[in-house]
Design a protein around this motif. Structure first.
Motif, PDB file in Angstrom:
ATOM      1  N   LEU A  18     110.532  38.383  43.303  1.00  0.00           N
ATOM      2  CA  LEU A  18     110.892  38.441  41.875  1.00  0.00           C
ATOM      3  C   LEU A  18     109.885  37.662  41.000  1.00  0.00           C
ATOM      4  O   LEU A  18     109.529  38.223  39.977  1.00  0.00           O
ATOM      5  CB  LEU A  18     112.334  37.325  41.679  1.00  0.00           C
ATOM      6  CG  LEU A  18     112.863  37.406  40.371  1.00  0.00           C
ATOM      7  CD1 LEU A  18     113.083  38.629  39.777  1.00  0.00           C
ATOM      8  CD2 LEU A  18     114.330  36.572  40.439  1.00  0.00           C
ATOM      9  N   SER A  72     120.615  50.773  36.192  1.00  0.00           N
ATOM     10  CA  SER A  72     119.747  49.949  37.219  1.00  0.00           C
ATOM     11  C   SER A  72     118.588  49.406  36.687  1.00  0.00           C
ATOM     12  O   SER A  72     118.260  48.273  36.720  1.00  0.00           O
ATOM     13  CB  SER A  72     119.727  50.682  38.444  1.00  0.00           C
ATOM     14  OG  SER A  72     120.856  51.048  39.092  1.00  0.00           O
ATOM     15  N   GLU A  73     117.898  50.184  35.879  1.00  0.00           N
ATOM     16  CA  GLU A  73     116.684  49.705  35.443  1.00  0.00           C
ATOM     17  C   GLU A  73     116.632  48.771  34.273  1.00  0.00           C
ATOM     18  O   GLU A  73     116.188  47.824  34.306  1.00  0.00           O
ATOM     19  CB  GLU A  73     115.776  50.931  34.760  1.00  0.00           C
ATOM     20  CG  GLU A  73     115.265  51.732  35.729  1.00  0.00           C
ATOM     21  CD  GLU A  73     113.915  51.089  36.409  1.00  0.00           C
ATOM     22  OE1 GLU A  73     113.182  50.158  35.823  1.00  0.00           O
ATOM     23  OE2 GLU A  73     113.738  51.461  37.678  1.00  0.00           O
ATOM     24  N   TYR A  79     120.492  40.367  44.691  1.00  0.00           N
ATOM     25  CA  TYR A  79     119.804  40.728  46.173  1.00  0.00           C
ATOM     26  C   TYR A  79     119.522  42.273  46.198  1.00  0.00           C
ATOM     27  O   TYR A  79     118.792  42.860  47.035  1.00  0.00           O
ATOM     28  CB  TYR A  79     120.394  40.277  47.405  1.00  0.00           C
ATOM     29  CG  TYR A  79     119.895  38.754  47.922  1.00  0.00           C
ATOM     30  CD1 TYR A  79     118.692  38.376  48.356  1.00  0.00           C
ATOM     31  CD2 TYR A  79     120.674  37.613  47.446  1.00  0.00           C
ATOM     32  CE1 TYR A  79     118.264  37.306  48.615  1.00  0.00           C
ATOM     33  CE2 TYR A  79     120.267  36.198  47.635  1.00  0.00           C
ATOM     34  CZ  TYR A  79     118.985  36.133  48.193  1.00  0.00           C
ATOM     35  OH  TYR A  79     118.520  34.957  48.727  1.00  0.00           O
ATOM     36  N   LEU A  80     120.444  42.878  45.500  1.00  0.00           N
ATOM     37  CA  LEU A  80     120.410  44.489  45.406  1.00  0.00           C
ATOM     38  C   LEU A  80     118.925  44.857  44.721  1.00  0.00           C
ATOM     39  O   LEU A  80     118.494  45.708  45.085  1.00  0.00           O
ATOM     40  CB  LEU A  80     121.510  44.984  44.483  1.00  0.00           C
ATOM     41  CG  LEU A  80     122.969  45.247  45.056  1.00  0.00           C
ATOM     42  CD1 LEU A  80     123.618  45.602  44.075  1.00  0.00           C
ATOM     43  CD2 LEU A  80     122.892  46.185  46.118  1.00  0.00           C
ATOM     44  N   TYR A  81     118.397  43.852  44.008  1.00  0.00           N
ATOM     45  CA  TYR A  81     117.060  44.061  43.143  1.00  0.00           C
ATOM     46  C   TYR A  81     116.065  43.159  43.935  1.00  0.00           C
ATOM     47  O   TYR A  81     114.935  44.065  43.878  1.00  0.00           O
ATOM     48  CB  TYR A  81     117.360  43.707  41.828  1.00  0.00           C
ATOM     49  CG  TYR A  81     118.292  44.516  41.110  1.00  0.00           C
ATOM     50  CD1 TYR A  81     117.931  46.014  40.380  1.00  0.00           C
ATOM     51  CD2 TYR A  81     119.564  44.182  40.990  1.00  0.00           C
ATOM     52  CE1 TYR A  81     118.952  46.722  39.969  1.00  0.00           C
ATOM     53  CE2 TYR A  81     120.345  45.232  40.254  1.00  0.00           C
ATOM     54  CZ  TYR A  81     120.133  46.287  39.959  1.00  0.00           C
ATOM     55  OH  TYR A  81     121.102  47.074  39.220  1.00  0.00           O
ATOM     56  N   PHE A  82     116.373  42.059  44.308  1.00  0.00           N
ATOM     57  CA  PHE A  82     115.022  41.320  44.790  1.00  0.00           C
ATOM     58  C   PHE A  82     115.514  40.387  46.001  1.00  0.00           C
ATOM     59  O   PHE A  82     116.525  39.975  45.903  1.00  0.00           O
ATOM     60  CB  PHE A  82     114.632  40.195  43.650  1.00  0.00           C
ATOM     61  CG  PHE A  82     114.186  41.075  42.652  1.00  0.00           C
ATOM     62  CD1 PHE A  82     112.820  41.661  42.350  1.00  0.00           C
ATOM     63  CD2 PHE A  82     114.855  41.232  41.230  1.00  0.00           C
ATOM     64  CE1 PHE A  82     112.446  42.326  41.203  1.00  0.00           C
ATOM     65  CE2 PHE A  82     114.617  41.874  40.167  1.00  0.00           C
ATOM     66  CZ  PHE A  82     113.195  42.448  40.170  1.00  0.00           C
ATOM     67  N   LYS A 120     119.370  46.646  34.163  1.00  0.00           N
ATOM     68  CA  LYS A 120     119.728  45.267  34.779  1.00  0.00           C
ATOM     69  C   LYS A 120     118.575  44.746  35.528  1.00  0.00           C
ATOM     70  O   LYS A 120     118.532  43.514  35.608  1.00  0.00           O
ATOM     71  CB  LYS A 120     120.815  45.737  36.003  1.00  0.00           C
ATOM     72  CG  LYS A 120     121.233  44.703  36.668  1.00  0.00           C
ATOM     73  CD  LYS A 120     122.303  43.700  35.914  1.00  0.00           C
ATOM     74  CE  LYS A 120     123.176  42.926  36.641  1.00  0.00           C
ATOM     75  NZ  LYS A 120     124.375  42.463  35.860  1.00  0.00           N
ATOM     76  N   LYS A 121     117.702  45.450  36.080  1.00  0.00           N
ATOM     77  CA  LYS A 121     116.533  45.005  36.589  1.00  0.00           C
ATOM     78  C   LYS A 121     115.727  44.272  35.472  1.00  0.00           C
ATOM     79  O   LYS A 121     115.130  43.243  35.776  1.00  0.00           O
ATOM     80  CB  LYS A 121     115.696  45.906  37.204  1.00  0.00           C
ATOM     81  CG  LYS A 121     114.498  45.648  37.997  1.00  0.00           C
ATOM     82  CD  LYS A 121     113.731  46.629  38.792  1.00  0.00           C
ATOM     83  CE  LYS A 121     112.648  46.003  39.445  1.00  0.00           C
ATOM     84  NZ  LYS A 121     111.780  46.923  40.231  1.00  0.00           N
ATOM     85  N   LYS A 122     115.544  44.787  34.294  1.00  0.00           N
ATOM     86  CA  LYS A 122     114.657  44.331  33.324  1.00  0.00           C
ATOM     87  C   LYS A 122     115.423  43.003  32.748  1.00  0.00           C
ATOM     88  O   LYS A 122     114.994  42.055  32.533  1.00  0.00           O
ATOM     89  CB  LYS A 122     114.755  45.421  32.166  1.00  0.00           C
ATOM     90  CG  LYS A 122     113.895  44.880  30.825  1.00  0.00           C
ATOM     91  CD  LYS A 122     112.290  45.007  30.848  1.00  0.00           C
ATOM     92  CE  LYS A 122     111.891  44.691  29.703  1.00  0.00           C
ATOM     93  NZ  LYS A 122     111.081  43.203  29.769  1.00  0.00           N
ATOM     94  N   MET A 171     115.836  55.063  40.593  1.00  0.00           N
ATOM     95  CA  MET A 171     116.768  54.050  40.001  1.00  0.00           C
ATOM     96  C   MET A 171     117.467  54.618  38.686  1.00  0.00           C
ATOM     97  O   MET A 171     116.824  55.240  37.919  1.00  0.00           O
ATOM     98  CB  MET A 171     116.106  52.552  39.821  1.00  0.00           C
ATOM     99  CG  MET A 171     116.854  51.939  40.004  1.00  0.00           C
ATOM    100  SD  MET A 171     116.047  49.791  39.707  1.00  0.00           S
ATOM    101  CE  MET A 171     115.740  49.371  41.203  1.00  0.00           C
ATOM    102  N   ILE A 230     117.274  40.984  34.666  1.00  0.00           N
ATOM    103  CA  ILE A 230     117.080  39.932  35.541  1.00  0.00           C
ATOM    104  C   ILE A 230     115.632  39.485  35.402  1.00  0.00           C
ATOM    105  O   ILE A 230     115.313  38.301  35.470  1.00  0.00           O
ATOM    106  CB  ILE A 230     117.116  40.668  37.181  1.00  0.00           C
ATOM    107  CG1 ILE A 230     118.601  40.732  37.318  1.00  0.00           C
ATOM    108  CG2 ILE A 230     116.688  39.375  38.094  1.00  0.00           C
ATOM    109  CD1 ILE A 230     119.006  41.634  38.406  1.00  0.00           C
TER     110      ILE A 230
END
Length: 198
Positions: free
Chosen positions: A54, A5-6, A45-48, A8-10, A1, A12
């Protein structure tokens, strides 16, 4: 990633933590997370793929951050074992009393209906890590004469069971700061050598 992206994930995970702390686990939907993050459903949904995935990611993120810092502090040896144990318990007390962003209710909702193997359970991993930290602090205190304890592992486990009980009590029956102090001190008093020596 990638780095974006990291991030964005953080983001979320941070927003999801707030939602889970406010609504518990069982009342949260993916739509709640989408709304909190102000992203599209597809973006989430791209991440979880589910609230369960989640939620477990939120728990794992919390556990990893807290444990790394605590282990480093416990093993640094820059302060006395008693001071380090007091600092560790102060952090535990803050977590017990924390009203905002507290995942206790959501966590117990989740684990009361989902059976997770011990090795995959972030709560068990967090508990075991805390026990190891406290055990190491007690052993260091015994070596320096600050503490007397014949069974550092048993004492560490007992102390963490008390902490876990206080977390549950704070969310179910309510508990005062004085009561938390009293219960933690009761356990710690057993570590202080008496005047006659042990």
């Amino acid at each position: 990633m990638g780095e974006k992206s990291e991030q964005k994930k953080k983001y979320i995970l941070d927003k999801a933590r707030t939602v889970f702390s406010e609504k518990g686990y069982k009342n949260v939907t993916m739509k709640d997370i989408v709304d909190a993050c102000d992203i599209s459903r597809g973006g989430l949904y791209l991440y979880f793929s589910s609230t369960e995935e989640l939620f477990l990611a939120v728990l794992s993120d919390d556990v990893t951050t807290d444990d790394d810092e605590a282990i480093g502090a416990a093993l640094s040896g820059e302060a006395s074992a008693g001071d380090m144990l007091a600092l560790f318990l102060k952090e535990q007390k803050k977590e017990i009393l924390r009203k905002k962003n507290n995942l206790t209710v959501a966590t117990y909702e989740y684990f009361s209906v989902h059976k997770v193997s011990a090795k995959d359970n972030p709560l068990k991993n967090q508990f075991d890590t805390a026990v190891r930290i406290v055990e190491k602090l007690i052993e260091n205190g015994v070596q320096t004469g600050e503490f007397y304890c014949e069974n550092p592992l048993g004492c560490a486990r007992n102390l963490m069971y008390v902490v876990e009980g206080l977390k549950i009590s704070s969310k179910t029956i309510g508990i005062s700061e004085d009561a938390i102090d009293r219960e933690l001190m009761y356990v710690l008093e057993g570590l202080v050598p008496d005047d006659e020596g042990a």
